[in-house]
Structure formats: C-alpha cells, structure tokens
Design a protein around this motif. Structure first.
Motif, short mmCIF file in Angstrom:
data_model
loop_
_atom_site.label_atom_id
_atom_site.label_comp_id
_atom_site.label_asym_id
_atom_site.label_seq_id
_atom_site.Cartn_x
_atom_site.Cartn_y
_atom_site.Cartn_z
N ALA A 241 -27.02 42.21 12.95
CA ALA A 241 -27.05 40.75 12.57
C ALA A 241 -26.53 40.69 10.89
O ALA A 241 -25.51 40.01 10.81
N SER A 242 -27.06 41.71 10.34
CA SER A 242 -26.36 41.69 8.79
C SER A 242 -24.76 42.01 8.96
O SER A 242 -24.03 41.42 8.11
N GLY A 243 -24.46 43.09 9.90
CA GLY A 243 -23.07 43.15 9.62
C GLY A 243 -22.14 42.20 10.37
O GLY A 243 -20.98 41.91 9.88
N LEU A 244 -22.74 41.45 11.15
CA LEU A 244 -22.09 40.28 11.98
C LEU A 244 -22.01 39.41 10.98
O LEU A 244 -21.12 38.76 10.89
N GLU A 245 -23.05 38.91 10.29
CA GLU A 245 -22.92 37.87 9.46
C GLU A 245 -21.93 38.15 8.22
O GLU A 245 -21.26 36.96 8.03
N ALA A 246 -21.77 39.22 7.71
CA ALA A 246 -20.73 39.46 6.64
C ALA A 246 -19.43 39.39 7.45
O ALA A 246 -18.45 38.82 6.76
N LEU A 247 -19.19 39.91 8.64
CA LEU A 247 -18.11 39.76 9.31
C LEU A 247 -17.56 38.39 9.59
O LEU A 247 -16.34 38.09 9.46
N ALA A 248 -18.53 37.46 10.16
CA ALA A 248 -18.20 36.27 10.54
C ALA A 248 -17.62 35.43 9.21
O ALA A 248 -16.76 34.54 9.17
N ALA A 249 -18.33 35.74 8.01
CA ALA A 249 -17.98 35.01 6.81
C ALA A 249 -16.30 35.49 6.52
O ALA A 249 -15.55 34.73 6.03
N ARG A 250 -16.30 36.85 6.74
CA ARG A 250 -14.64 37.39 6.14
C ARG A 250 -13.89 36.62 7.30
O ARG A 250 -12.62 36.42 6.84
N LEU A 251 -14.16 36.33 8.58
CA LEU A 251 -13.16 35.89 9.52
C LEU A 251 -13.18 34.10 9.54
O LEU A 251 -12.42 33.79 10.15
N GLY A 252 -14.06 33.83 8.70
CA GLY A 252 -14.19 32.34 8.55
C GLY A 252 -14.66 31.63 9.83
O GLY A 252 -14.32 30.38 10.13
N VAL A 253 -15.52 32.07 10.55
CA VAL A 253 -16.18 31.45 11.61
C VAL A 253 -17.74 31.17 11.07
O VAL A 253 -18.42 31.93 10.63
N ASP A 267 -30.32 45.03 19.52
CA ASP A 267 -29.69 43.81 19.79
C ASP A 267 -30.67 42.78 19.28
O ASP A 267 -29.98 41.62 19.48
N VAL A 268 -31.76 42.72 19.22
CA VAL A 268 -32.75 41.62 18.88
C VAL A 268 -32.27 40.86 17.65
O VAL A 268 -32.25 39.50 17.65
N SER A 269 -31.84 41.61 16.60
CA SER A 269 -31.60 41.04 15.34
C SER A 269 -30.34 39.99 15.48
O SER A 269 -30.27 38.80 15.08
N MET A 270 -29.40 40.61 16.20
CA MET A 270 -28.24 39.68 16.44
C MET A 270 -28.40 38.54 17.47
O MET A 270 -27.82 37.33 17.23
N ILE A 271 -29.27 38.71 18.52
CA ILE A 271 -29.54 37.90 19.44
C ILE A 271 -30.19 36.51 18.72
O ILE A 271 -29.94 35.27 19.02
N ARG A 272 -31.12 36.87 17.80
CA ARG A 272 -31.84 35.91 17.03
C ARG A 272 -30.83 35.33 16.04
O ARG A 272 -30.96 34.09 15.78
N ALA A 275 -25.77 31.61 17.21
CA ALA A 275 -25.83 30.04 17.66
C ALA A 275 -26.40 30.33 19.13
O ALA A 275 -27.24 29.52 19.64
N LEU A 276 -25.90 31.13 19.75
CA LEU A 276 -26.24 31.39 21.45
C LEU A 276 -26.54 33.10 21.37
O LEU A 276 -25.63 33.84 21.47
N GLY A 277 -27.82 33.30 21.44
CA GLY A 277 -28.23 34.83 21.77
C GLY A 277 -28.54 34.76 23.06
O GLY A 277 -29.16 34.22 23.84
N VAL A 278 -28.00 35.91 23.73
CA VAL A 278 -27.90 36.29 24.99
C VAL A 278 -28.52 37.57 25.46
O VAL A 278 -27.91 38.66 24.81
N ALA A 279 -29.46 37.64 26.36
CA ALA A 279 -30.02 38.68 26.72
C ALA A 279 -29.43 39.08 28.18
O ALA A 279 -29.51 38.17 28.99
N MET A 280 -29.58 40.34 28.33
CA MET A 280 -28.84 40.80 29.82
C MET A 280 -30.12 40.86 30.73
O MET A 280 -31.28 40.91 30.14
N GLY A 281 -29.95 40.70 31.94
CA GLY A 281 -30.83 40.79 32.93
C GLY A 281 -31.62 41.99 33.06
O GLY A 281 -32.77 41.94 33.40
#
Length: 319
Positions: A241-253, A267-272, A275-281
C-alpha cells in the motif's frame, strides 16, 4: 457485492518447491458472472478516464498459477494497457524475480512495486537491463535475524540487498529465482536489507506462524507469511500500500481511481487502501473480510474479470 465461494482447502502439510499456491478447488464460474459482479462493486465516482485509473495486481495466485498465465489474463492486461489504464504489478518478489513474470504477461511496459513495497521500478526495454528502479528502502535486520535464529534454530534466513541476495543456507530447490550467495550468518548482520526472508522447511505453516506471533514479530515488523513456512519481514509501514500510494501520486491517479487485487497476507494493506479492494476466491477468510469484493480464484480468472469490468466502465473501446 460479495461473490464468495470458499476454496476446498484443508490445513496444509509441509509443502516444498512452491512459488505459486496450488489451485483452490473452487468450482467453475462463468466469466461474465464474475465481470457483472465486479462491475456492480465499482464505487460511486469511480473515474471513467483510463488515465485516472490504477489497477494493482499481485502475481502468484492472482494472475499466475504453477502452469503460468492464461491467454485470457494476458489479453485483458494488454487491452487495459492499450486503453491507458495504469496496470501496476504489486508483488513480494524481488526486482530480479519480477522481470521474468512480465514476459509471461506479454512483456508490457509497466510499473511494479516489488519486495512488498520496498522497491518501485519501471520495466521497459528503453531502460538498460530492462528496468529502472527508484532508490530502495533499506534497514538493519541484525536484531531481527538474531531473534529468529535464537527461537527457530533450524531456520534459514535471507537478506535481499541492493544488487545482492545473501542466504544463511540453501533454500529448498526451486523456491528462489534470483541469483544468490550462501554466506555465514555473521555476514548477514549489518547488510542494508531491502527485505528479510525467513524459511523454516521442517515446520508447517501454522506452526511457523504461531512461533512468529509468540515472538511478537507481527507487532514490530511488517510480517507476511506465505503458503509455506516462509515469511517476508520489513519495517513497519513498508507495504504494498505504501509503495502504491506513492506511485499513484507520481502518476496523477486519485485514490478514488484505484483497484487492488490479491490473495495473500501481504496483499491486505493494498486491498484496504484501494477504492476497490478485491480478494481472490482462493484467499483465506481473514483476507476476504478486508475486501470490498471477492472474485473468482485464479483458475476462474477472477482478476481478469475485474479488469474487464473496469475497462467496460471506462468505455471498453481503445482510444
């Protein structure tokens, strides 16, 4: 909307030589059913502009099985990339172990958050060696190594370091893709660590996790236990999640345009976060409880269904 079909998994024996988890045993699900469920789960205000959408994908057990990547997954990823959606790989794998998987996914130019958030890199043939990594986050794992080996004397430890992977002993065959060196434990102390890996081959996953909990490791470190007696350990706050949050800001998302799909404890951190957190079956009940949507298992191509629903929401057609 929850489409929750529990996998037919029993408590595991000792499992060796496994990079991706076994198939879940989930019954077949029609792909359009999974797409409709994902479309209904998109939150209000989810962007229709592909450039404002980021889809974060775990690899093993999410888009990959032991046999590789399906044609449908590969085709949907290509469509999403062509449409301008930011498809980001979010994995516990090291930088070196991520590149070969991108070839299986069709070799897209893509960003990846590797080593559970400690490394962010852009993969493309325009870069020397095929990837350009941002500065990794490192830490001193000496005290953690001593704690683990004192309580689990037979454990193997590995330090992923910038440009190197050092092990206290040989891991079970087939578990490490990266080039690595076996060195005395003393040589692991003080090395700038991107990630500490702990493997206890003679313990079941449940036994191993119980010991880590008794030691208080999950309270003081980011601790992700895989499908075997394997754990990735990083400093608190360093997550996918921390890595994705920084990257999203870099990409303007914006946050409202983020989707994260995964099946493991890391994967729990990024699922939480998404905006749409998805768990596999195939995910455990605890991981599913953190998600906004439970899609089909990897053998039912649930991740591809979610991406297809996002594409449909963004107009479906390429620009």
């Amino acid at each position: 909307m929850m489409l929750d079909i529990d996998p037919l998994l029993a408590d595991e024996p000792i499992i060796r030589n496994m990079v991706s988890p076994p198939l879940s045993g989930e019954p077949p699900i029609d792909f359009p059913v999974l797409v409709d469920a994902a479309r209904a789960a998109l939150p209000p205000g989810f962007p229709t502009d592909p450039a404002r959408v980021l889809v974060a994908l775990d690899l093993d057990g999410t888009v990959m099985t032991l046999e590789g990547v399906s044609d449908r997954v590969r085709a949907v990823l290509a469509d999403a990339t062509d449409a301008g959606i930011h498809v980001v790989i979010a994995t516990g794998r090291s930088l070196e172990a991520t590149g070969p998987v991108l070839d299986q996914l069709g070799g897209p130019d893509a960003w990846a958050v590797c080593s559970n958030g400690a490394i962010t890199a852009h993969f493309s043939q325009i870069h020397e060696g095929g990837a350009r990594a941002l500065d990794p986050l490192t830490f001193d794992a000496s005290g953690l190594i001593d704690l683990v080996l004192e309580q689990i004397p037979g454990a193997l430890v590995g330090v992923e370091a910038p440009g190197d992977f050092l092990l206290s002993g040989d891991f079970p065959a087939g578990e490490l893709i990266e080039e690595h060196r076996v060195v005395p434990v003393e040589d692991l102390r003080g090395v700038p660590a991107i990630k500490l890996v702990v493997r206890a081959p003679e313990m079941t996953r449940s036994q191993f996790e119980d010991v880590l909990v008794r030691l208080g490791v999950p309270d003081r470190w980011e601790c992700s236990v895989g499908w075997t007696s394997w754990a990735d350990l990083l400093p608190l706050g360093v997550t996918k999640a921390s890595g994705l949050e920084a990257l999203a800001a870099r990409l303007g998302v914006p946050r409202e345009g983020t989707v994260a799909i995964g099946d493991g404890t890391n994967d729990v951190s990024m699922i939480r976060w998404a905006a749409l957190g998805v768990a596999m079956g195939s995910a455990s009940a605890d991981i599913k409880a953190c998600a906004d949507l439970v899609t089909g298992a990897v053998e039912n191509e649930g991740a591809a269904a979610v991406i297809r629903a996002v594409l449909d929401h963004c107009g479906g057609a390429l620009p």
